[in-house]
Design a protein around this motif. Structure first.
Motif, PDB file in Angstrom:
ATOM      1  N   THR B  20     -23.921 -23.664  -3.834  1.00  0.00           N
ATOM      2  CA  THR B  20     -22.679 -23.110  -3.304  1.00  0.00           C
ATOM      3  C   THR B  20     -22.431 -21.719  -3.828  1.00  0.00           C
ATOM      4  O   THR B  20     -21.954 -20.854  -3.117  1.00  0.00           O
ATOM      5  CB  THR B  20     -21.476 -23.970  -3.703  1.00  0.00           C
ATOM      6  N   GLY B  21     -22.728 -21.551  -5.090  1.00  0.00           N
ATOM      7  CA  GLY B  21     -22.505 -20.229  -5.654  1.00  0.00           C
ATOM      8  C   GLY B  21     -23.284 -19.177  -4.898  1.00  0.00           C
ATOM      9  O   GLY B  21     -22.775 -18.119  -4.547  1.00  0.00           O
ATOM     10  N   CYS B  22     -24.515 -19.549  -4.629  1.00  0.00           N
ATOM     11  CA  CYS B  22     -25.333 -18.620  -3.867  1.00  0.00           C
ATOM     12  C   CYS B  22     -24.736 -18.362  -2.505  1.00  0.00           C
ATOM     13  O   CYS B  22     -24.722 -17.241  -2.017  1.00  0.00           O
ATOM     14  CB  CYS B  22     -26.744 -19.211  -3.737  1.00  0.00           C
ATOM     15  N   HIS B  23     -24.225 -19.403  -1.923  1.00  0.00           N
ATOM     16  CA  HIS B  23     -23.636 -19.242  -0.596  1.00  0.00           C
ATOM     17  C   HIS B  23     -22.445 -18.318  -0.626  1.00  0.00           C
ATOM     18  O   HIS B  23     -22.282 -17.463   0.228  1.00  0.00           O
ATOM     19  CB  HIS B  23     -23.228 -20.603  -0.033  1.00  0.00           C
ATOM     20  N   PHE B  24     -21.612 -18.537  -1.611  1.00  0.00           N
ATOM     21  CA  PHE B  24     -20.436 -17.681  -1.665  1.00  0.00           C
ATOM     22  C   PHE B  24     -20.824 -16.253  -1.972  1.00  0.00           C
ATOM     23  O   PHE B  24     -20.200 -15.323  -1.477  1.00  0.00           O
ATOM     24  CB  PHE B  24     -19.437 -18.217  -2.698  1.00  0.00           C
ATOM     25  N   LEU B  25     -21.822 -16.131  -2.766  1.00  0.00           N
ATOM     26  CA  LEU B  25     -22.288 -14.780  -3.043  1.00  0.00           C
ATOM     27  C   LEU B  25     -22.817 -14.132  -1.775  1.00  0.00           C
ATOM     28  O   LEU B  25     -22.531 -12.972  -1.476  1.00  0.00           O
ATOM     29  CB  LEU B  25     -23.379 -14.820  -4.118  1.00  0.00           C
ATOM     30  N   SER B  26     -23.561 -14.912  -1.061  1.00  0.00           N
ATOM     31  CA  SER B  26     -24.096 -14.321   0.158  1.00  0.00           C
ATOM     32  C   SER B  26     -22.977 -14.057   1.160  1.00  0.00           C
ATOM     33  O   SER B  26     -23.023 -13.086   1.910  1.00  0.00           O
ATOM     34  CB  SER B  26     -25.166 -15.222   0.762  1.00  0.00           C
ATOM     35  N   LEU B  27     -21.990 -14.887   1.156  1.00  0.00           N
ATOM     36  CA  LEU B  27     -20.861 -14.633   2.049  1.00  0.00           C
ATOM     37  C   LEU B  27     -20.129 -13.362   1.633  1.00  0.00           C
ATOM     38  O   LEU B  27     -19.731 -12.554   2.472  1.00  0.00           O
ATOM     39  CB  LEU B  27     -19.901 -15.830   2.032  1.00  0.00           C
ATOM     40  N   ALA B  28     -19.971 -13.200   0.332  1.00  0.00           N
ATOM     41  CA  ALA B  28     -19.335 -11.974  -0.148  1.00  0.00           C
ATOM     42  C   ALA B  28     -20.153 -10.756   0.247  1.00  0.00           C
ATOM     43  O   ALA B  28     -19.618  -9.715   0.644  1.00  0.00           O
ATOM     44  CB  ALA B  28     -19.171 -12.030  -1.675  1.00  0.00           C
ATOM     45  N   ASN B  29     -21.447 -10.933   0.160  1.00  0.00           N
ATOM     46  CA  ASN B  29     -22.343  -9.868   0.567  1.00  0.00           C
ATOM     47  C   ASN B  29     -22.151  -9.514   2.028  1.00  0.00           C
ATOM     48  O   ASN B  29     -22.047  -8.357   2.415  1.00  0.00           O
ATOM     49  CB  ASN B  29     -23.784 -10.333   0.328  1.00  0.00           C
ATOM     50  N   LEU B  30     -22.130 -10.563   2.817  1.00  0.00           N
ATOM     51  CA  LEU B  30     -21.942 -10.363   4.242  1.00  0.00           C
ATOM     52  C   LEU B  30     -20.640  -9.620   4.515  1.00  0.00           C
ATOM     53  O   LEU B  30     -20.595  -8.678   5.307  1.00  0.00           O
ATOM     54  CB  LEU B  30     -21.912 -11.723   4.962  1.00  0.00           C
ATOM     55  N   PHE B  31     -19.624 -10.070   3.865  1.00  0.00           N
ATOM     56  CA  PHE B  31     -18.336  -9.423   4.063  1.00  0.00           C
ATOM     57  C   PHE B  31     -18.381  -7.958   3.673  1.00  0.00           C
ATOM     58  O   PHE B  31     -17.843  -7.099   4.377  1.00  0.00           O
ATOM     59  CB  PHE B  31     -17.256 -10.137   3.221  1.00  0.00           C
ATOM     60  N   ASP B  32     -19.018  -7.700   2.563  1.00  0.00           N
ATOM     61  CA  ASP B  32     -19.089  -6.305   2.122  1.00  0.00           C
ATOM     62  C   ASP B  32     -19.782  -5.450   3.151  1.00  0.00           C
ATOM     63  O   ASP B  32     -19.342  -4.338   3.464  1.00  0.00           O
ATOM     64  CB  ASP B  32     -19.817  -6.218   0.773  1.00  0.00           C
ATOM     65  N   ARG B  33     -20.848  -5.976   3.650  1.00  0.00           N
ATOM     66  CA  ARG B  33     -21.570  -5.202   4.645  1.00  0.00           C
ATOM     67  C   ARG B  33     -20.714  -4.941   5.867  1.00  0.00           C
ATOM     68  O   ARG B  33     -20.652  -3.834   6.400  1.00  0.00           O
ATOM     69  CB  ARG B  33     -22.824  -5.953   5.074  1.00  0.00           C
TER      70      ARG B  33
END
Lengths: 645, 212
Positions: B20-33
């Protein structure tokens, strides 16, 4: 210029309708623009949003709004001024109305909150909507002061507060100790709700020296820290910062300034020793290079300016070719004065090791195609009247064309060369084994001039050049069988001229005694590949000093094919000039040597060539009293000295 | 920036299901982009709008002259911070997507128009092209974010697929064809600011810890 419509046509009716509407509207717009351009409409109030309108003097202006600003994009304020009409300056004389165009039926409303002492109208969050146009106007008793320019949207009037908590830290100091870098950091303005993401702010830092007038601005960026590079030690700097919304135009106010100063730090002077070390190092390196250059001058000159090859005659000492020694040379060449050979060009001889001897073809000056010339040459050679082996056998190794390329035109007149070649004919040493085919040239690498002499062939069956097919352990050389029983095959093709000259000399001396016993000869055995000179066998050094070399050791046998007997072509050199010796035929058919190694000179200045061991040394000339082991086939210049009686 | 954003989004989706942590990180990444992208889009629209004002309608503040509402006025959007925060995540996301969908065609036609007219220099013409492409890319990006969020359960899956025909149909209304170029630019500038804002708010509501 009227703005243009982009008309697309999905459907015809729609097309028509849109077209008509577009035309109407555009014309409307054009009209309005025209009118405004003409400035036909009275403008009782000046707009605050357009900066350049402030040039109009306020003296003649009526009541107007000076500015509307939002700090946090949630509320905003507007300030007004009564203008030149002072009777309206009392509070309440002017009222603020605004229009929020969020629906077609919106109406003008009065300011939700007045701050009369500032002549300010404050719109709180409930009354503030972003992305919706507002218009504000001032109303007096019966007059409405309205400027169409006083319309805005809230996001466009946002000027964020300056950042807070501005401070700096020293990053580093330059090696020279004159400059330093500083990292400035701050916090976003508290009024701007950055945490929620409602406002995205970028910052601009400006700095200047304390007493300067102009500020230096750094690049705008959205992070809360920035580095200032290149500040100077000892100077005091003033830094302040301001913020604005990203992708918008209006900046907020500047923050309060902070002051940065870094005093001098005593720095070790690393530079001086470094410089000294560098200088000394460079000087040392240069000295070493100079030494090397000086000590290796010769070689360097050789590398840089390689000498031009010139024809050389193998076996003739260049010394002899120089002036003053012609007589000696002649003497030598002529075997004691039978015929005086003309002096050779003094330039023939050089001492470059790599120089191959030059074939001098009488008919064809370039040494070119040996095979072609060989027949005639041999014929010519064989036709020589002189049987004395004199002079030298100039055997050029056909391996490569070096030396030939220089196309040296020998100055030998034809019959001189004939005589020369005649002297090349192998002589028979007294002993079987003492006919050393000492490597002819101990003069180091001296190229031979292979003179191909034309002319009648007197020695019908004699090949001047014979190929050594094998080297006997005893030192004898097995040459290719030739017509002449006596002619011993010399190994031709020796650039074995490359014998060490001087070395040979001494060896020659030393060998005197052992001459008889020394079968050493250094032959270069060339295996005929079927014509011509097989070039593969370049051997450099066939000679080891005769005194020391193991029998036959110094030779490179390329492809001994001892049993291959080629008819010596009865003197016809159409086939390979190398004729393989047949050691098993000890009889009259001594292999005719195409090349004969001159072993020594006899008393009569004849060249003693090494006969095949099994043959009767008929051709062997009486040994030269000198007993000097000659280099194979060639008389090296220093040997010549020995030869001179 | 476009390509890097898309590729990073693809990379982000390679998180395995268990972390999940990875997922949220990737989601944060996506959002940033996506937020970066929207910021850039807004910047370009701002530039174009200013240029247009400068060259074509130089002297006056034109806000009052906007003769009609933008074609996206029918889309209900939160007009204040509290509104934006009170609205449900799904609604906010839907608003964003609606806006993006609504602008795709008008911008494309605007660019076509600009390309033909020589009044705009090449620079502006490139910008208009970039702008129209960015809208398209941003919509795809936001849809990926939405998928990710749905996968993570951050928002429930009631959000319809806005690539569906009705959404496209909505954007096909001819209203935008009535707008002139200036109005179009003005409206898009406003809407791109809205999109940028909403995206940031959405991100800070869902993943407050990274960069808010």
């Amino acid at each position: 210029m009227c703005p243009l419509f982009s008309l697309e046509e999905p459907h015809i009716e729609l097309r028509l309708a849109t077209f008509i509407m577009a035309v109407l509207l555009s014309s409307n717009l054009c009209l309005i623009l025209l009118v405004s351009a003409l400035d036909w409409l009275p403008t009782p109030a000046s707009a605050f949003l357009i900066d350049w309108d402030r040039t109009t003097s306020s003296a003649t202006l009526g009541p107007h709004f000076t500015d509307c600003i939002s700090r946090d994009q949630e509320t905003f304020r507007c300030w007004w001024s009564p203008g030149s009409l002072q009777n309206l300056s009392s509070p309440g004389a002017l009222r603020v109305f605004y229009l929020k165009k969020d629906s077609p039926t919106s109406a003008w409303k009065e300011c939700p909150e007045y701050i009369h002492e500032n002549r300010e109208c404050f719109f709180d969050a409930n009354h503030t909507s972003v992305w919706i146009p507002y218009c504000v106007q001032l109303r007096g008793q019966n007059v409405t002061y309205f400027n169409e320019d006083d319309c805005f949207t809230v996001e466009n009037i946002v000027r964020p507060d300056p950042p807070v908590s501005l401070n700096w830290t020293l990053l580093n100091i330059s090696p020279s100790g004159l400059n330093y870098d500083v990292l400035v950091s701050w916090k976003p303005p508290p009024s701007a709700d950055v945490g929620v993401g409602w406002m995205r702010i970028e910052y601009e830092i400006q700095y200047r020296e304390r007493n300067a007038t102009n500020w230096e601005a750094l690049e705008k960026q959205p992070h809360t820290q920035q580095t200032i590079y290149g500040l100077q030690i000892g100077k005091e700097y003033e830094v302040h910062i301001r913020s604005r919304m990203q992708a918008f135009v209006k900046f907020g106010e500047f923050s309060d300034s902070i002051f940065i100063e870094v005093t001098e730090i005593p720095s070790k002077d690393y530079t001086v020793p470094l410089t000294l070390v560098l200088i000394f190092g460079v000087v040392g390196v240069l000295t070493v290079i100079m030494l090397i250059v000086i000590s290796q001058q010769q070689r360097i000159m050789m590398i840089l300016l390689p000498p031009v090859p010139a024809p050389k005659i193998k076996g003739i000492d260049s010394e002899l070719l120089k002036k003053g020694k012609l007589e000696e040379l002649n003497f030598i060449l002529n075997g004691g004065g039978v015929d005086g050979l003309p002096a050779y060009a003094t330039d023939f001889y050089q001492e470059e090791p790599w120089v191959e001897f030059i074939e001098v073809d009488e008919e064809d000056a370039e040494g070119g195609d040996k095979e072609d010339n060989y027949n005639s040459d041999t014929q010519r050679l064989l036709g020589l009247p002189h049987r004395n082996i004199e002079g030298f056998s100039a055997i050029s190794h056909p391996d490569d064309d070096s030396g030939r390329a220089s196309c040296y035109d020998t100055d030998l007149p034809e019959h001189d060369t004939q005589r020369l070649m005649a002297s090349l004919l192998p002589g028979q040493p007294e002993d079987n084994e003492t006919c050393l085919d000492a490597p002819a040239s101990e003069t180091g690498e001296k190229p031979l001039i292979q003179t191909q002499i034309g002319g009648p062939q007197t020695w019908v069956n004699t090949d001047l050049y014979a190929q050594v097919s094998n080297v006997m352990p005893s030192g004898g050389v097995v040459l290719s069988p030739g017509q002449q029983p006596k002619i011993q095959e010399n190994t031709s093709g020796s650039e074995r001229e490359t014998q060490k000259g001087g070395k040979q000399n001494e060896d020659v001396e030393g060998i005197k005694e052992q001459k008889r016993n020394e079968p050493q000869f250094q032959l270069f055995v060339v295996v005929p590949e079927g014509g011509g000179y097989t070039a593969e066998n370049n051997t450099q050094q066939t000679s080891t000093p005769p005194s020391t070399s193991v029998p036959g050791a110094g030779y490179q046998t390329i492809q001994p094919q001892p049993m291959e007997t080629k008819p010596a072509a009865t003197g016809d050199a159409n086939e390979s000039p190398y004729i393989l010796p047949e050691p098993s035929q000890p009889q009259l058919f001594t292999p005719v040597a195409d090349y004969t190694v001159v072993q020594e000179l006899d008393t009569h200045r004849s060249l003693l060539l090494n006969p095949p061991p099994s043959q009767s040394p008929s051709l062997c000339q009486p040994q030269h009293p000198l007993k000097v082991p000659m280099p194979v086939g060639y008389v090296t210049p220093d040997l010549l000295g020995n030869l001179t009686p | 920036a476009l390509c890097s954003r898309l590729s990073s989004m693809r990379a982000a989706s390679s998180c395995t299901n268990g972390q999940t942590g990875c997922h949220f990180l990737s989601l944060a990444n996506l959002f940033d982009r996506v937020i970066q992208h929207s910021a850039r889009m807004h910047g370009i629209s701002n530039d174009l709008h200013s240029e247009f004002e400068l060259y074509f309608l130089p002297s006056k503040n034109q806000i009052g002259r906007v003769s009609r509402n933008c074609h996206t006025s029918t889309i209900l959007t939160p007009n204040g911070k509290e509104n934006a925060q009170r609205i449900a995540r799904e609604e906010l996301t839907e608003v964003i997507l609606k806006l993006l969908v609504a602008w795709r065609e008008p911008l494309w036609h605007f660019h076509q128009n600009m390309a033909q007219h020589r009044e705009f220099n090449n620079f502006s013409s490139n910008k208009s092209l970039e702008m129209s492409e960015m809208v398209h890319e941003l919509r795809r990006g936001v849809q990926k974010v939405v998928e990710k969020m749905q996968m993570l359960g951050v928002i429930n899956s009631s959000l319809g697929n806005l690539g569906s025909p009705e959404a496209l149909l909505a954007s096909d209304r001819a209203e935008w064809r009535l707008m002139n170029d200036y109005d179009l630019l003005y409206c898009f500038r406003r809407d791109s600011n809205k999109i940028q804002n909403y995206l940031k708010i959405l991100k800070c509501r869902i993943i407050p810890e990274h960069g808010c």
